[in-house]
Design a protein around this motif. Structure first.
Motif, PDB file in Angstrom:
ATOM      1  N   TYR A 121       6.653   6.417 -10.382  1.00  0.00           N
ATOM      2  CA  TYR A 121       7.556   7.463  -9.907  1.00  0.00           C
ATOM      3  C   TYR A 121       6.862   8.327  -8.860  1.00  0.00           C
ATOM      4  CZ  TYR A 121      11.034  11.178  -9.984  1.00  0.00           C
ATOM      5  OH  TYR A 121      12.002  12.075  -9.629  1.00  0.00           O
ATOM      6  N   ASN A 122       7.555   8.526  -7.732  1.00  0.00           N
ATOM      7  CA  ASN A 122       7.070   9.394  -6.671  1.00  0.00           C
ATOM      8  C   ASN A 122       8.255  10.225  -6.186  1.00  0.00           C
ATOM      9  OD1 ASN A 122       6.683  10.035  -3.639  1.00  0.00           O
ATOM     10  ND2 ASN A 122       4.620   9.439  -4.255  1.00  0.00           N
ATOM     11  N   ALA A 123       8.163  11.551  -6.328  1.00  0.00           N
ATOM     12  CA  ALA A 123       9.304  12.429  -6.051  1.00  0.00           C
ATOM     13  C   ALA A 123       9.780  12.330  -4.613  1.00  0.00           C
ATOM     14  CB  ALA A 123       8.935  13.873  -6.385  1.00  0.00           C
ATOM     15  N   GLU A 143      13.846  10.072  -0.622  1.00  0.00           N
ATOM     16  CA  GLU A 143      14.091   9.262   0.576  1.00  0.00           C
ATOM     17  C   GLU A 143      14.658   7.878   0.242  1.00  0.00           C
ATOM     18  OE1 GLU A 143      10.399   9.207   2.685  1.00  0.00           O
ATOM     19  OE2 GLU A 143      10.514  11.355   3.213  1.00  0.00           O
ATOM     20  N   ASP A 144      14.947   7.642  -1.031  1.00  0.00           N
ATOM     21  CA  ASP A 144      15.527   6.376  -1.498  1.00  0.00           C
ATOM     22  C   ASP A 144      14.646   5.178  -1.124  1.00  0.00           C
ATOM     23  OD1 ASP A 144      17.431   5.095  -2.972  1.00  0.00           O
ATOM     24  OD2 ASP A 144      18.820   4.786  -1.311  1.00  0.00           O
ATOM     25  N   GLU A 145      13.330   5.372  -1.200  1.00  0.00           N
ATOM     26  CA  GLU A 145      12.410   4.317  -0.773  1.00  0.00           C
ATOM     27  C   GLU A 145      12.382   3.141  -1.747  1.00  0.00           C
ATOM     28  OE1 GLU A 145       7.672   3.751   0.253  1.00  0.00           O
ATOM     29  OE2 GLU A 145       8.628   5.680   0.713  1.00  0.00           O
ATOM     30  N   ASN A 167       0.805  -1.227   0.000  1.00  0.00           N
ATOM     31  CA  ASN A 167       0.000   0.000   0.000  1.00  0.00           C
ATOM     32  C   ASN A 167       0.839   1.279   0.000  1.00  0.00           C
ATOM     33  OD1 ASN A 167      -2.548  -1.420   0.192  1.00  0.00           O
ATOM     34  ND2 ASN A 167      -1.975  -1.910   2.295  1.00  0.00           N
ATOM     35  N   ARG A 168       2.142   1.154  -0.199  1.00  0.00           N
ATOM     36  CA  ARG A 168       2.991   2.334  -0.257  1.00  0.00           C
ATOM     37  C   ARG A 168       2.738   3.101  -1.559  1.00  0.00           C
ATOM     38  NH1 ARG A 168       4.501   4.556   3.902  1.00  0.00           N
ATOM     39  NH2 ARG A 168       6.224   5.562   2.785  1.00  0.00           N
ATOM     40  N   PRO A 169       2.935   4.434  -1.555  1.00  0.00           N
ATOM     41  CA  PRO A 169       2.678   5.245  -2.758  1.00  0.00           C
ATOM     42  C   PRO A 169       3.647   4.987  -3.903  1.00  0.00           C
ATOM     43  CG  PRO A 169       3.641   6.582  -1.008  1.00  0.00           C
ATOM     44  CD  PRO A 169       3.306   5.265  -0.391  1.00  0.00           C
TER      45      PRO A 169
END
Length: 251
Positions: A129-131, A136-138, A114-116
């Motif tokens: 892609y999420n800026a 945060e190097d997620e 459920n992460r963006p």
């Protein structure tokens, strides 16, 4: 003089060199190893005498896991020692003999789903892609978490899209459809192209939606009505895989 002296080979060295060719050569393992074999081999290098500690608050599993993985002292080559606590900070009683570790890894896979950084249907998620996540190097962290879960006896990421997995392991098979596209505006345009009844109507649609199609490299002069399927398929592939190439690489 020693620098420029001619190289000499002793008899003993010649014997060793000759003997080397008599030794059995290693088998070609690439074709014989299965996925379970590879995972088992990776698990063998885990140092069970050393631990990386994870203090996890049940109300916020994700933050606790991120702190644990980002610790300077953390190493995936050591065992995981997990302690759960309540909101008051009181740790649960009991010794971690593997149960808390497996529970953490199971909860972590649910959090990741459920992460963006993911999009698409619940059972077929792909990376987007999420800026903020990039800063945060997620993506790298998520990939590391999944690898650790698999090797340390936790569950795999069963929510990942087969198309994403195929792309990661360099397999050409791609089967995503319009159902995998979450942008309703884009879906509407692609449906119109897919439902074009004549070549002239297809040409008009392609021209009117040229900006959208150019972004994905799908804008060209169409000569047959059958090309509508190619346009839609190429756009879906760009939407799911190609536009997210940089974060997939990090993952």
């Amino acid at each position: 003089m020693e620098v420029y002296a001619p190289a000499t080979i002793e008899e003993e060295e010649l014997e060793i060199s000759a003997h080397y060719f008599d030794l059995p050569q290693p088998l070609e393992e690439e074709n014989s190893l299965t996925a379970p074999d590879i995972i088992s081999n990776l698990a063998l290098v885990i140092d069970r005498k050393q631990v990386s500690r994870f203090n996890i608050m049940r109300s916020n599993v994700w933050d606790g896991a991120v702190r644990g993985f980002k610790r300077v002292s953390y190493s995936e080559f050591t065992d995981m020692f997990v302690k759960f606590s309540d909101d008051a900070g009181s740790f649960e009683e009991g010794l971690d003999t593997g149960g808390p570790r497996r529970e953490l890894l199971t909860l972590l896979m649910s959090c990741l789903q459920n992460r963006p950084i993911f999009d698409g249907p619940p059972s077929s998620r792909y990376l987007v892609y999420n800026a903020v996540a990039v800063r945060e190097d997620e993506y790298f962290l998520a990939g590391r978490m999944i690898a650790v879960s698999i090797v340390h006896g936790g569950p795999g990421p069963h929510f990942l899209s087969k198309d994403l997995v195929n792309h990661i392991v360099d397999q050409p098979y791609f089967s995503a459809t319009l159902e995998d596209v979450t942008d309703e505006g884009i879906v509407k345009v692609l449906q119109e192209i897919q439902n074009a009844a004549t070549l002239e109507s297809l040409k008009d649609l392609v021209l009117n939606k040229s900006t959208l199609l150019q972004t994905a490299g799908c804008f060209w002069y169409v000569k047959t009505i059958e090309e509508k399927h190619t346009i839609v398929n190429e756009y879906v592939k760009w939407y799911v895989i190609d536009r997210n190439h940089s974060v997939i690489k990090s993952f």
